[in-house]
Design an enzyme around this catalytic site. Structure first.
Site, mmCIF file in Angstrom:
data_model
loop_
_atom_site.group_PDB
_atom_site.id
_atom_site.type_symbol
_atom_site.label_atom_id
_atom_site.label_comp_id
_atom_site.label_asym_id
_atom_site.label_seq_id
_atom_site.Cartn_x
_atom_site.Cartn_y
_atom_site.Cartn_z
ATOM 1 N N LYS A 259 75.555 7.674 58.989
ATOM 2 C CA LYS A 259 75.518 6.286 58.503
ATOM 3 C C LYS A 259 76.096 6.175 57.087
ATOM 4 C CE LYS A 259 73.122 4.774 62.111
ATOM 5 N NZ LYS A 259 72.823 6.005 62.896
HETATM 6 C C1 LIG Z 1 72.740 6.203 64.292
HETATM 7 C C2 LIG Z 1 72.851 7.576 64.790
HETATM 8 C C3 LIG Z 1 73.391 7.849 66.049
HETATM 9 C C4 LIG Z 1 73.847 6.763 66.992
HETATM 10 O O1 LIG Z 1 74.995 6.086 66.514
HETATM 11 P P1 LIG Z 1 75.386 4.655 67.085
HETATM 12 O O2 LIG Z 1 76.519 4.198 66.258
HETATM 13 O O3 LIG Z 1 74.159 3.792 66.887
HETATM 14 O O4 LIG Z 1 75.707 4.825 68.509
HETATM 15 C C5 LIG Z 1 73.496 9.172 66.442
HETATM 16 N N1 LIG Z 1 73.056 10.178 65.638
HETATM 17 C C6 LIG Z 1 72.525 9.938 64.433
HETATM 18 C C7 LIG Z 1 72.039 11.081 63.630
HETATM 19 C C8 LIG Z 1 72.412 8.638 63.947
HETATM 20 O O5 LIG Z 1 71.878 8.418 62.746
#
Ligand SMILES: *Cc1c(COP(=O)(O)O)cnc(C)c1O
Length: 496
Positions: free
Chosen positions: A112
């Site tokens: 993120k």
């Molecule tokens: C948010 C997240 C995901 C999923 O990603 P999306 O964009 O919501 O599909 C997978 N792994 C981790 C560690 C995340 O923080």
């Protein structure tokens, strides 16, 4: 001519990129999508020589065309600096027959950060460009990682406030500790008694509450979102796919024009949608492999063309993927329907009313580049163990879901195309599950002892993000019922 964005539910609801970023959601229940796909305007060969920041500019200028060159470059250089503990920002690590695209070198050690490091700059720039005088209130639902990354990005940013809702019992110990120790006068973290879908649905409801919106406008506030429903989250995520292609070129793994496959551990469908957008602008991506954990609603969708959220919600060791309503899938549905907003709107209405919808054979054909797979908890743990034992490389639980899906379902048939597996979190963030996967004997140790033990096994430095929370005081401890979210927002905004 500026690239415009329209709502997935009404093509006449059109805005510029900076307006779309400011608003977050389209206001009619839909999400903003680009009206057309731009094209990469540099030769593929040249990607191999670009830094992450240069790649970011080459990609983002196509989508955010109403930002000036100087504005974009400022945002990029302030975002992708030494907050990241690796100069490459998103390095590729080879283990066996796969390339792990490490997206966890930012401030909160999950992917993120790749977008949330830049979103505050994109948003404050957008506010300036559009003469927005209200304070921006970022409302965010988190399954664990978005919350902290958004908090870190927006903490003490003038003209903004941020409120994060997370499922009280649905995040890892490290994830929760990271959030409740967040500093900054403009930040607010609230646990809700419910799961991620409850938090996300509640936030969407707040966004569409016109009375609340008017009341807050009078008080000097407007809402926006840091979730991947904001196009300002999605566009920066396209960058690292383009960057990884450049990396494979420079290593001589592929020649310009040859495809790579991508494998993405998926929850809200933001990360993999960014890969789809990368393909749309001309990056040679073959398969888009969507990996799910036991909440395999997306796997079923790609198998059958039926999306059905009517099922039990499972808490797994990959909590950031514990989601049954993947918001960004709406964007793919809209594109698959050939930009038919009313068709999309009626499917989304069906989802709201019945929890389910199905797409036509024609729409299914339009998204045939996607394949789904899923991994059980047992398979995920076995994959962490296998990769550690064979390659001395420790995966986190989310990345392990993707790695397992790839190796059990696809590797055999895809031998001649390199696979880039999105590595979405540092194993340190999920140390308890990771260590239990490697050896059950670790299950009796406490969280920070496990982190030290992981450090010994993996041989990688303990990230700053972990050291910071070791002894940090808890600053936020509010827990509410899921129907008290509106009250909580009012309370936070009024208390000064
Ligand atoms: C948010 C997240 C995901 C999923 O990603 P999306 O964009 O919501 O599909 C997978 N792994 C981790 C560690 C995340 O923080």
């Amino acid at each position: 001519m500026n690239l415009m964005y329209n709502s997935t539910r009404n093509v006449d609801n059109r805005v510029t990129a900076s307006q779309a970023i400011l608003k977050g959601l389209a206001g009619d229940g839909g999400l903003f999508v680009p009206e057309r796909f731009p094209e990469l305007d540099i030769p593929l060969e040249s990607l191999s020589g670009l830094s992450y920041q240069e790649t970011a500019y080459a990609v983002m200028k196509l989508f955010l065309s109403d930002y000036t060159e100087q504005e974009l470059k400022d945002c990029i250089s302030r975002a992708y600096d030494d907050k990241f503990d690796n100069r490459e920002i998103a390095p590729l690590h080879r283990a066996g027959d796969a390339w792990y695209l490490e997206l966890f070198h930012g401030a909160t050690i999950a992917f993120k950060d790749m977008a949330l490091s830049i979103l505050p700059y994109l948003m404050t720039t957008a506010a300036r460009k559009n003469h927005e005088t209200h304070d921006i209130v970022i409302l965010t639902a988190t399954s664990g990682d978005t919350g902290k990354a958004a908090l870190a990005g927006f903490a003490d940013v003038p003209g903004t406030k941020i409120i994060v809702f997370y499922p009280k019992d649905g995040v890892s110990a490290v994830q929760e500790k990271q959030m409740v120790t967040q500093k900054g006068d403009n930040t607010c973290e609230i646990g809700i008694r419910g799961n991620f879908d409850d938090a996300q649905t509640g936030v969407k409801r707040l966004f569409s509450d016109r009375a609340l919106e008017e009341e807050l406008l009078r008080d000097g506030f407007c809402f926006s979102s840091a979730n991947s429903i904001n196009i300002g989250r999605l566009v920066p995520q396209i960058v690292y796919y383009v960057y990884s292609y450049g990396h494979l070129l420079s290593e001589g793994v592929i020649a310009a024009g040859e495809p790579m496959n991508v494998v993405v551990p998926t929850g809200n469908f933001g990360n993999i949608l960014a890969a789809f957008y990368a393909k749309k602008i001309g990056l040679p991506i073959g398969k888009l492999i969507c990996a799910s954990n036991e909440n395999k609603v997306l796997y079923d969708f790609f198998q059958t063309g039926v999306y059905d959220r009517n099922r039990e919600f499972v808490l797994t060791s990959s909590p950031s993927m514990d989601i049954l309503i993947s918001s960004n899938l709406e964007r793919l549905i809209y594109h698959a329907a050939g930009g038919d907003a009313s068709r999309n709107a009626s499917l989304m209405r069906e989802l709201l009313l019945t929890g389910r919808y199905s797409v036509t054979a024609e729409m299914k054909a339009a998204i045939k580049d996607f394949s789904g797979g899923y991994a059980t908890e047992e398979q995920t743990f076995a994959e962490i163990r296998r990769v550690y034992e064979q390659y001395d490389y420790v995966l986190d639980t989310h990345t392990a879901v993707a790695s397992s899906v790839y190796h059990t379902g696809f590797a055999q048939d895809c031998k001649n195309t390199p696979a880039v597996i999105a590595s979405t979190a540092s194993p340190y963030k999920f140390a308890r599950s990771v260590m239990a996967a490697i050896d059950e004997k670790y299950s009796v140790m406490d969280d920070f002892a496990l982190i030290d033990e992981l450090h010994r096994l993996a041989g990688t430095p303990v990230p700053r993000a972990i050291e910071e929370i070791r002894n940090a005081p808890v600053l936020h401890d509010t827990v509410i019922e899921k129907d008290e979210m509106e009250m909580a927002v009012r309370h936070f905004l009024r208390k000064e």
